[in-house]
Design a protein around this motif. Structure first.
Motif, PDB file in Angstrom:
ATOM      1  N   UNK A  91       4.659   4.086 -16.300  1.00  0.00           N
ATOM      2  CA  UNK A  91       4.482   3.106 -15.219  1.00  0.00           C
ATOM      3  C   UNK A  91       5.703   3.031 -14.305  1.00  0.00           C
ATOM      4  N   UNK A  92       5.556   2.248 -13.251  1.00  0.00           N
ATOM      5  CA  UNK A  92       6.615   2.208 -12.238  1.00  0.00           C
ATOM      6  C   UNK A  92       6.849   0.777 -11.761  1.00  0.00           C
ATOM      7  N   UNK A  93       8.120   0.470 -11.409  1.00  0.00           N
ATOM      8  CA  UNK A  93       8.409  -0.837 -10.786  1.00  0.00           C
ATOM      9  C   UNK A  93       8.972  -0.616  -9.391  1.00  0.00           C
ATOM     10  N   UNK A  94       8.675  -1.550  -8.514  1.00  0.00           N
ATOM     11  CA  UNK A  94       9.299  -1.594  -7.186  1.00  0.00           C
ATOM     12  C   UNK A  94       9.852  -2.999  -6.981  1.00  0.00           C
ATOM     13  N   UNK A  95      11.140  -3.070  -6.701  1.00  0.00           N
ATOM     14  CA  UNK A  95      11.738  -4.365  -6.356  1.00  0.00           C
ATOM     15  C   UNK A  95      12.182  -4.317  -4.896  1.00  0.00           C
ATOM     16  N   UNK A  96      11.844  -5.353  -4.154  1.00  0.00           N
ATOM     17  CA  UNK A  96      12.337  -5.442  -2.776  1.00  0.00           C
ATOM     18  C   UNK A  96      13.428  -6.516  -2.775  1.00  0.00           C
ATOM     19  N   UNK A 113       0.826  -1.225   0.000  1.00  0.00           N
ATOM     20  CA  UNK A 113       0.000   0.000   0.000  1.00  0.00           C
ATOM     21  C   UNK A 113       0.854   1.266   0.000  1.00  0.00           C
ATOM     22  N   UNK A 114       2.091   1.163   0.567  1.00  0.00           N
ATOM     23  CA  UNK A 114       2.979   2.332   0.478  1.00  0.00           C
ATOM     24  C   UNK A 114       3.401   2.556  -0.968  1.00  0.00           C
ATOM     25  N   UNK A 115       3.622   1.458  -1.686  1.00  0.00           N
ATOM     26  CA  UNK A 115       4.014   1.586  -3.096  1.00  0.00           C
ATOM     27  C   UNK A 115       2.872   2.212  -3.908  1.00  0.00           C
ATOM     28  N   UNK A 116       1.623   1.830  -3.605  1.00  0.00           N
ATOM     29  CA  UNK A 116       0.481   2.458  -4.312  1.00  0.00           C
ATOM     30  C   UNK A 116       0.509   3.970  -4.086  1.00  0.00           C
ATOM     31  N   UNK A 117       0.671   4.327  -2.815  1.00  0.00           N
ATOM     32  CA  UNK A 117       0.628   5.729  -2.410  1.00  0.00           C
ATOM     33  C   UNK A 117       1.768   6.513  -3.077  1.00  0.00           C
ATOM     34  N   UNK A 118       2.955   5.911  -3.023  1.00  0.00           N
ATOM     35  CA  UNK A 118       4.149   6.558  -3.577  1.00  0.00           C
ATOM     36  C   UNK A 118       3.969   6.782  -5.078  1.00  0.00           C
ATOM     37  N   UNK A 119       3.515   5.732  -5.776  1.00  0.00           N
ATOM     38  CA  UNK A 119       3.370   5.822  -7.238  1.00  0.00           C
ATOM     39  C   UNK A 119       2.335   6.903  -7.589  1.00  0.00           C
ATOM     40  N   UNK A 120       1.235   6.909  -6.832  1.00  0.00           N
ATOM     41  CA  UNK A 120       0.200   7.924  -7.105  1.00  0.00           C
ATOM     42  C   UNK A 120       0.748   9.335  -6.909  1.00  0.00           C
ATOM     43  N   UNK A 179      18.570  -6.351   6.538  1.00  0.00           N
ATOM     44  CA  UNK A 179      18.039  -5.111   5.958  1.00  0.00           C
ATOM     45  C   UNK A 179      17.762  -5.404   4.503  1.00  0.00           C
ATOM     46  N   UNK A 180      16.861  -4.692   3.938  1.00  0.00           N
ATOM     47  CA  UNK A 180      16.654  -4.881   2.501  1.00  0.00           C
ATOM     48  C   UNK A 180      16.355  -3.548   1.842  1.00  0.00           C
ATOM     49  N   UNK A 181      16.436  -3.538   0.518  1.00  0.00           N
ATOM     50  CA  UNK A 181      16.251  -2.307  -0.235  1.00  0.00           C
ATOM     51  C   UNK A 181      14.931  -2.334  -0.986  1.00  0.00           C
ATOM     52  N   UNK A 182      14.387  -1.144  -1.138  1.00  0.00           N
ATOM     53  CA  UNK A 182      13.264  -0.974  -2.050  1.00  0.00           C
ATOM     54  C   UNK A 182      13.814  -0.139  -3.187  1.00  0.00           C
ATOM     55  N   UNK A 183      13.773  -0.684  -4.376  1.00  0.00           N
ATOM     56  CA  UNK A 183      14.353   0.018  -5.516  1.00  0.00           C
ATOM     57  C   UNK A 183      13.246   0.280  -6.531  1.00  0.00           C
ATOM     58  N   UNK A 184      13.068   1.545  -6.879  1.00  0.00           N
ATOM     59  CA  UNK A 184      11.991   1.864  -7.818  1.00  0.00           C
ATOM     60  C   UNK A 184      12.564   2.444  -9.099  1.00  0.00           C
ATOM     61  N   UNK A 185      11.820   2.294 -10.160  1.00  0.00           N
ATOM     62  CA  UNK A 185      12.235   2.868 -11.444  1.00  0.00           C
ATOM     63  C   UNK A 185      10.994   3.228 -12.232  1.00  0.00           C
ATOM     64  N   UNK A 186      11.172   4.114 -13.167  1.00  0.00           N
ATOM     65  CA  UNK A 186      10.035   4.666 -13.909  1.00  0.00           C
ATOM     66  C   UNK A 186      10.256   4.441 -15.390  1.00  0.00           C
ATOM     67  N   UNK A 240       2.488  10.601  -9.709  1.00  0.00           N
ATOM     68  CA  UNK A 240       1.674  10.831 -10.904  1.00  0.00           C
ATOM     69  C   UNK A 240       1.301   9.586 -11.695  1.00  0.00           C
ATOM     70  N   UNK A 241       1.569   8.399 -11.147  1.00  0.00           N
ATOM     71  CA  UNK A 241       1.174   7.173 -11.875  1.00  0.00           C
ATOM     72  C   UNK A 241      -0.335   6.965 -11.695  1.00  0.00           C
ATOM     73  N   UNK A 242      -1.034   6.772 -12.808  1.00  0.00           N
ATOM     74  CA  UNK A 242      -2.478   6.487 -12.713  1.00  0.00           C
ATOM     75  C   UNK A 242      -2.622   4.971 -12.636  1.00  0.00           C
TER      76      UNK A 242
END
Ligand SMILES: C[S@@+](CC[C@H](N)C(=O)[O-])C[C@H]1O[C@@H](n2cnc3c(N)ncnc32)[C@H](O)[C@@H]1O
Length: 420
Positions: free
Chosen positions: A344-349, A47-54, A412-419, A57-59
């Motif tokens: 669009x956007x990707x999130x990798x954990x 749900x954080x990824x939804x919020x972040x993407x929105x 620990x882990x990373x959240x990596x996003x790209x557009x 500006x991601x629809x």
């Protein structure tokens, strides 16, 4: 989340813990807890990824998780009203994911449960039931537990027609299999606990079924279409177009998911020999037959890590699996690129790990792959993993430990996003 680019200078270890992604005050739906799953990530990541993407500006209309595991993203997408497409290579994972994201009528669940109970009371099986069991199941179960489980599963299959209710009951059945076996409680590796006591199988099932009913009652139905396929993502050709991909691949050199799910796979008839389910799974040592080609196809980070591992004497079977893991990840990211709509956007954990002081930097490798595939606005954030895994060592038996002389695992882990 901070911007990141390929280059030796970027220090991944120095990335600060991002409080936004680290924790959540909101509790998870009960449905997320109906079946344990190794490396499941917390629901708030979705749900954080939804919020972040929105906010960026991601629809969002369609969401995907290409390694969907037990369907954490699938369920969150559903309750947020987003259509979802996901896959996992392991049939136990997709059984759980489908069960969690379907909708059910509680009266119907109770109706089937009554029929199952009556059926069990009237079942009479031959005395040599246990002797005729699959040798692996004999290894894991005491005779009495095995026979009760057999009756229970038989009654489920007889009394519920094929479809979502039968799947849900099989999922609940699957959720009690470890507790009812000799499997060492809380061990990551399949290991017998010779001192484990037999437990009341039907009592366990009853408890888990009622938890499932609570989970069903808690969910307010959302109108979204969910598709979950049991398939190897790397071979899947019919991929949908989506706006958002949120996923976490297996960790390199981590456990074999097929081995961890062996009880469910054997009981539910997914395989006679659970080891056949290892094939195709990213990072499995059983995939590594094209090492030289893999080394040629690796990006700089991947090649560099494999060379370091060879130099410090990691067994070649393991190096081959690391090389294959990175090649598979490169192919997976390329396929993700093809799935995303413009904008669009990707999130990798992903988490980094370590082998005899060599850093196995999955994060760095992934950033390089994203860049090569023309993703832009690549950002990275760090979070700590759940409390149990915060004990960052494992002993020889695979149990988590605080002993610093033992093998280090990621905490620990990373959240990596790209557009796009
Ligand atoms: C870290 S887990 C994902 C957990 C998931 N985020 C959740 O919350 O349950 C990684 C998953 O990737 C799956 N997997 C491995 N190789 C795969 C492949 N080639 N195609 C599809 N899924 C694969 C594994 O079975 C495992 O369930």
């Amino acid at each position: 989340m901070v911007p990141v680019k390929v280059g030796e200078k970027f220090d991944y270890e120095a990335v600060n813990i991002d409080s936004d992604w680290n924790d959540s005050n909101d509790s998870e739906l009960i449905m997320h807890t109906i079946h344990s799953y190794p490396a499941k990530f917390p629901a708030f990541i979705a749900w954080k990824a939804f919020e972040y993407a929105q906010n960026e500006g991601v629809k969002i209309k369609n969401v995907s998780d290409i390694f969907c595991g037990c369907g954490t993203v699938a369920l969150e997408a559903k309750i947020h009203g987003y259509d979802f497409w996901g896959c996992d290579i392991n049939p136990v994972a997709t059984l759980i994911a489908r069960t969690k994201s379907n909708t059910y009528n509680v009266d119907e669940i109770l109706y089937y449960y009554e029929r199952i109970k009556i059926k069990i009371e009237n079942l009479d099986f031959p005395d040599d039931l246990y002797l005729r069991a699959n040798a692996r199941l004999q290894y894991w179960y005491y005779e009495k537990s095995y026979c009760v489980l057999y009756k229970l599963h038989y009654a489920i299959v007889c009394e519920i027609p094929e479809g979502k209710y039968r799947e849900a009951f099989e999922c609940i059945f699957s959720s009690i299999l470890k507790a009812c076996s000799k499997w060492l409680t809380k061990s990551i590796k399949p290991q017998v606990d010779p001192n484990k006591k037999e437990i009341d199988v039907l009592g366990q099932f009853d408890m888990h079924l009622h938890k499932f009913i609570k989970a069903v009652e808690e969910i307010k139905v959302a109108n979204a279409n969910t598709i979950i396929k049991c398939t190897n993502f790397l071979n899947e050709e019919n991929l949908p177009k989506v706006d958002l991909i949120i996923t976490s691949p297996p960790y390199v050199t981590s456990y074999e998911y097929a081995d961890l799910h062996q009880l469910s796979s054997l009981w539910l008839g997914y395989a006679d020999d659970y080891r056949t389910l290892r094939r195709g799974s990213i990072g499995s040592v059983y995939n590594s037959d094209a090492f030289f080609m893999d080394m040629k196809n690796l990006n700089n980070t991947g090649k560099n890590i494999c060379e370091q591992l060879i130099n410090i004497g990691m067994p070649m079977s393991k190096v081959k699996s690391v090389a294959r893991y990175y090649v598979d990840m490169q192919n997976a990211v390329e396929k993700c690129y093809g799935m995303l709509r413009d904008g669009g956007m990707v999130f990798f954990v992903v988490g980094d790990t370590e082998y005899k002081n060599v850093k196995i930097q999955n994060s760095r490798h992934l950033v390089e792959v994203l860049e090569k595939n023309k993703f832009h606005d690549i950002k990275i954030g760090k979070r700590t993993i759940s409390k149990r895994i915060c004990i960052p060592y494992r002993d020889e038996t695979g149990k988590f430990s605080k002993d610093k002389s033992k093998r280090k695992v990621y905490h620990e882990e990373f959240i990596i996003s790209g557009r796009l």
